[in-house]
Design a protein around this motif. Structure first.
Motif, PDB file in Angstrom:
ATOM      1  N   GLY A  29       0.611  -1.217   0.102  1.00  0.00           N
ATOM      2  CA  GLY A  29      -0.014   0.063  -0.020  1.00  0.00           C
ATOM      3  C   GLY A  29       0.825   1.418  -0.091  1.00  0.00           C
ATOM      4  N   THR A  30       2.292   1.149  -0.307  1.00  0.00           N
ATOM      5  CA  THR A  30       2.991   2.321  -0.083  1.00  0.00           C
ATOM      6  C   THR A  30       4.285   2.220  -1.264  1.00  0.00           C
ATOM      7  N   SER A  31       4.167   3.194  -1.793  1.00  0.00           N
ATOM      8  CA  SER A  31       5.467   3.249  -2.939  1.00  0.00           C
ATOM      9  C   SER A  31       6.696   3.711  -2.198  1.00  0.00           C
ATOM     10  N   TRP A  32       7.503   3.037  -2.196  1.00  0.00           N
ATOM     11  CA  TRP A  32       9.002   3.252  -1.783  1.00  0.00           C
ATOM     12  C   TRP A  32      10.042   3.943  -2.702  1.00  0.00           C
ATOM     13  N   VAL A  33      10.788   4.877  -2.351  1.00  0.00           N
ATOM     14  CA  VAL A  33      11.717   5.196  -3.469  1.00  0.00           C
ATOM     15  C   VAL A  33      12.899   4.500  -3.377  1.00  0.00           C
ATOM     16  N   GLU A  34      13.419   4.181  -4.320  1.00  0.00           N
ATOM     17  CA  GLU A  34      14.903   3.475  -4.473  1.00  0.00           C
ATOM     18  C   GLU A  34      16.068   4.311  -4.559  1.00  0.00           C
ATOM     19  N   VAL A  35      16.995   4.073  -3.840  1.00  0.00           N
ATOM     20  CA  VAL A  35      18.434   4.843  -3.856  1.00  0.00           C
ATOM     21  C   VAL A  35      19.578   4.107  -4.145  1.00  0.00           C
ATOM     22  N   ALA A  36      20.701   4.734  -4.328  1.00  0.00           N
ATOM     23  CA  ALA A  36      21.797   3.973  -4.413  1.00  0.00           C
ATOM     24  C   ALA A  36      22.231   3.416  -3.340  1.00  0.00           C
ATOM     25  N   ALA A  37      22.456   1.995  -2.892  1.00  0.00           N
ATOM     26  CA  ALA A  37      22.828   1.667  -1.731  1.00  0.00           C
ATOM     27  C   ALA A  37      24.219   2.182  -1.049  1.00  0.00           C
ATOM     28  N   ASN A 336      23.393  -6.416   4.585  1.00  0.00           N
ATOM     29  CA  ASN A 336      22.483  -6.530   3.399  1.00  0.00           C
ATOM     30  C   ASN A 336      21.209  -5.609   3.641  1.00  0.00           C
ATOM     31  N   VAL A 337      21.419  -4.655   2.770  1.00  0.00           N
ATOM     32  CA  VAL A 337      20.059  -3.665   2.714  1.00  0.00           C
ATOM     33  C   VAL A 337      18.666  -4.191   2.283  1.00  0.00           C
ATOM     34  N   PHE A 338      17.711  -3.749   2.686  1.00  0.00           N
ATOM     35  CA  PHE A 338      16.229  -3.833   2.086  1.00  0.00           C
ATOM     36  C   PHE A 338      16.218  -3.103   0.933  1.00  0.00           C
ATOM     37  N   GLY A 339      16.149  -4.000  -0.200  1.00  0.00           N
ATOM     38  CA  GLY A 339      16.099  -3.469  -1.751  1.00  0.00           C
ATOM     39  C   GLY A 339      15.351  -4.494  -2.389  1.00  0.00           C
ATOM     40  N   PRO A 340      15.142  -4.044  -3.827  1.00  0.00           N
ATOM     41  CA  PRO A 340      14.507  -4.957  -4.877  1.00  0.00           C
ATOM     42  C   PRO A 340      15.440  -5.810  -5.408  1.00  0.00           C
ATOM     43  N   GLY A 341      16.694  -5.982  -4.988  1.00  0.00           N
ATOM     44  CA  GLY A 341      17.309  -7.082  -5.506  1.00  0.00           C
ATOM     45  C   GLY A 341      18.489  -6.853  -6.786  1.00  0.00           C
ATOM     46  N   ASN A 342      18.458  -5.486  -6.958  1.00  0.00           N
ATOM     47  CA  ASN A 342      19.007  -5.109  -8.219  1.00  0.00           C
ATOM     48  C   ASN A 342      20.322  -4.218  -7.784  1.00  0.00           C
ATOM     49  N   GLY A 343      20.793  -4.036  -6.390  1.00  0.00           N
ATOM     50  CA  GLY A 343      21.770  -3.450  -6.123  1.00  0.00           C
ATOM     51  C   GLY A 343      21.461  -2.014  -5.322  1.00  0.00           C
ATOM     52  N   THR A 344      20.214  -1.663  -5.384  1.00  0.00           N
ATOM     53  CA  THR A 344      19.885  -0.378  -4.882  1.00  0.00           C
ATOM     54  C   THR A 344      19.109  -0.570  -3.525  1.00  0.00           C
ATOM     55  N   ALA A 345      18.677   0.251  -2.967  1.00  0.00           N
ATOM     56  CA  ALA A 345      18.162   0.209  -1.654  1.00  0.00           C
ATOM     57  C   ALA A 345      16.939   0.978  -1.470  1.00  0.00           C
ATOM     58  N   PHE A 346      15.939   0.447  -0.714  1.00  0.00           N
ATOM     59  CA  PHE A 346      14.717   1.064  -0.577  1.00  0.00           C
ATOM     60  C   PHE A 346      14.848   2.163   0.666  1.00  0.00           C
ATOM     61  N   LEU A 347      14.300   3.503   0.440  1.00  0.00           N
ATOM     62  CA  LEU A 347      14.149   4.350   1.392  1.00  0.00           C
ATOM     63  C   LEU A 347      13.004   4.177   2.064  1.00  0.00           C
TER      64      LEU A 347
END
Length: 590
Positions: A29-37, A336-347
């Motif tokens: 229910g929330t869109s999270w922004v991806e940033v460089a890890a 190990n950051v929370f992220g979509p698995g492509n090397g970026t991280a969620f804010l």
């Protein structure tokens, strides 16, 4: 450093957590922004060491902190059940000390509510936890494995899995689950009363095994979970004449009570869209294996969810190339950051629950000591926000596991997980699981939840309900762990795949996802088989469905789809059945 932003939608596991009943898998229910890890940092200066001599070897870390701080608000936010100054706990005792342990618990105003094997489930005054840990008959005190659920909006609906499994043709042939009893065991059945005689049968049997609740609270309007109701809807769609039992639980010990009740009621099929985290080594052994074999011996086919952990699991040997005591997921990467698995991280914004856990292959000695660390990046370095720090000193009842629950606060930030060696003389094999939250570095294989790994249960993976029935990316993979949690020597799981992204009144049009949705399709299909072949044993009904399954993935059984996708095929003709089945058929159509 230039940061590239773009919106993503994070999918969350609805039934997860410690007893994560696998769960419906639905949008957060929330869109999270991806940033460089953030770049991998040397954590040695960030995370202090631990002096085990100052800790309590008989209290898990979360309870020790509650006993010290008396912070009930933080405890509730962390998922603990509190009531009138008491906290629900599980207490490990030696069998020959159980009577003395019960007396010592009662002497400190505690109340034992149930038990299983070496574990007493109890309510203890928070201010007596430390005193109880010093009682001679008490070996170890820890939080229970508990069910965490969520839900969605409601409209009237019929699952699309009915046609995908060819169940409608079986209905036309007269096989509608008549004479079969199905128990749906779950963490919540909100709204089931309003669906009786429509989305559910006109009459269902309900029983509540949650401490302190009545059977009337199976449909508790003060709770939020419609998860079990949605599962029951699917069973009813698939097998509309089956008799349903709705059994509500909260912990693994509650589950054992529900299984015993199902056996006493002559239930034929159990359906559990749930898993547990850190309860067993993941090798098919432990308390769930005992429960499952008990059910199988009683003639019950138990279907259960594989879990939704494929994108939220990492597994591997502890590696510390730079010698600073922290595991390296890759050279120079200790977070190990929370992220979509492509090397970026969620804010990750404020108000999000993060529930990471780890376990490792030291279930016998429990002398390899590790710490779980949750970190928040402040823009230039990582700060500790929570830790899991249970003792692993060889004490009876201790487990090679850590877990924590943390609610994010402040401005949106990058969060990640580190694993710190406290005292260990070998490289253990670790499993990191973060229910609800995708990891950047992940390991799809061996991502099953506890219970899904048991040989005597029928474990179900998830595929999309529409052609070409694509495997859901979150659906947990096998094989099971090897003996004691080892990386090798496991066996095939899951056993079958069934349908997600289906419609129910509880979750809306195409709103029920995950292995939670898939599992009751298999339970309902098994009810059709048993209505046609009432003398079939649990293993024979399972073999029937596995034999007719449509192969997906690599040829033959595999650790993603098992034997393939659920497909009932053509129904049997009534006249070729034995006398008892024929009588059941004639009775059903009159």
């Amino acid at each position: 450093m230039i940061k590239k932003f773009f919106a993503v939608i994070l999918l969350a596991v609805v039934v997860a957590g410690r007893a994560t009943p696998s769960g419906a898998y639905e949008p957060a229910g929330t869109s999270w922004v991806e940033v460089a890890a953030p770049a991998g940092l040397d954590l040695a200066a960030t995370v202090p060491g631990i002096d085990r001599a100052t800790g309590n070897p008989k209290l898990d870390d979360a309870l020790a902190e509650l006993a010290r701080s008396q912070d009930r608000r933080a405890a509730e936010a962390g998922g603990m059940r509190l009531e009138a100054g008491r906290v629900q706990v599980q207490i490990i005792v030696r069998p020959d000390n159980e009577t003395a342990a019960r007396e010592q618990i009662a002497a400190l105003a505690g109340e034992v509510t149930s038990s299983f094997e070496d574990t007493l489930q109890a309510w203890m005054p928070i201010d007596q936890l430390t005193s109880l840990s010093t009682a001679p008959a008490i070996e170890y005190i820890h939080l229970p494995n508990t069910v965490v659920l969520a839900e969605d909006d409601a409209v009237a609906a019929l699952t699309e899995g009915l046609a995908a499994a060819n169940a409608d043709e079986w209905h036309d042939a007269g096989w509608r689950g008549q004479g079969v009893r199905v128990a749906v065991i779950d963490g919540g059945f909100k709204g089931y009363l309003a669906k009786l005689g429509g989305e559910l049968p006109a009459f269902v049997t309900v029983k509540n095994f949650v401490d302190g609740q009545t059977d009337g609270q199976v449909d508790d309007q003060n709770e939020t979970s419609r998860h079990g109701t949605a599962c029951a809807e699917i069973v009813h769609d698939m097998a509309p004449q089956a008799q349903l039992y709705l059994l509500k639980i909260s912990t693994d010990i509650d589950l054992n009570q529900a299984v015993d009740y199902a056996i006493s009621q002559g239930v034929d099929i159990i359906s559990t869209s749930l898993t547990f985290v850190n309860a067993t080594p993941g090798d098919g052994s432990g308390r769930f294996a005992v429960m499952a074999q008990k059910a199988r011996t009683a003639g019950i086919l138990w279907t259960t969810a594989a879990g939704n952990y494929r994108e939220t699991h990492w597994g591997g040997a502890f590696t510390d190339g730079d010698g600073d005591g922290f595991h390296e997921y890759a050279p120079g990467v200790e977070v190990n950051v929370f992220g979509p698995g492509n090397g970026t991280a969620f804010l990750i914004p404020a108000g999000v629950v993060l529930s990471p856990s780890i376990r490792w292959d030291d279930w016998t000695a429990v002398t390899q000591d590790y710490r779980l660390v949750l970190l928040r990046h402040n823009g230039s370095s990582y700060d500790i926000v929570a830790t899991g720090n249970n003792p692993q000193t060889g004490g009876f009842g201790q487990r090679p596991t850590e877990r924590l629950n943390y609610v994010t606060s402040g401005a949106a930030a990058v969060y990640g997980v580190a694993i710190q060696r406290i005292s260990s003389n070998r490289s253990v094999y670790l499993h990191l699981l973060t229910p609800n939250r995708e990891l950047d570095r992940r390991t799809p294989s061996m991502s099953l939840g506890s219970l899904a790994d048991v040989a005597a249960v029928f474990t179900v993976a998830a595929v999309d309900v529409d052609v070409p029935f694509v495997r859901e990316a979150y659906s947990s993979e096998g094989p099971t762990n090897g003996p004691g949690g080892a990386p090798n020597g496991g066996f095939l799981k899951p056993d079958l795949a069934a349908f997600a992204n289906v419609s129910t009144a509880s979750y809306g049009l195409r709103g029920f996802n995950g292995t939670s949705a898939a599992t009751p399709h298999v339970a309902g299909a098994a009810a059709l088989v048993l209505s046609a072949y009432p003398s079939a044993l649990p293993g024979e009904a399972q073999d029937y469905l596995q034999t007719r399954a449509v192969n997906q993935g690599t040829p033959g059984p595999d650790p993603q789809f098992g034997y393939g996708r659920l497909q009932l095929g053509a129904p049997p003709k009534p006249l070729v059945l034995d006398h008892h089945a024929f009588v059941a058929f004639v009775t059903a159509i009159h």
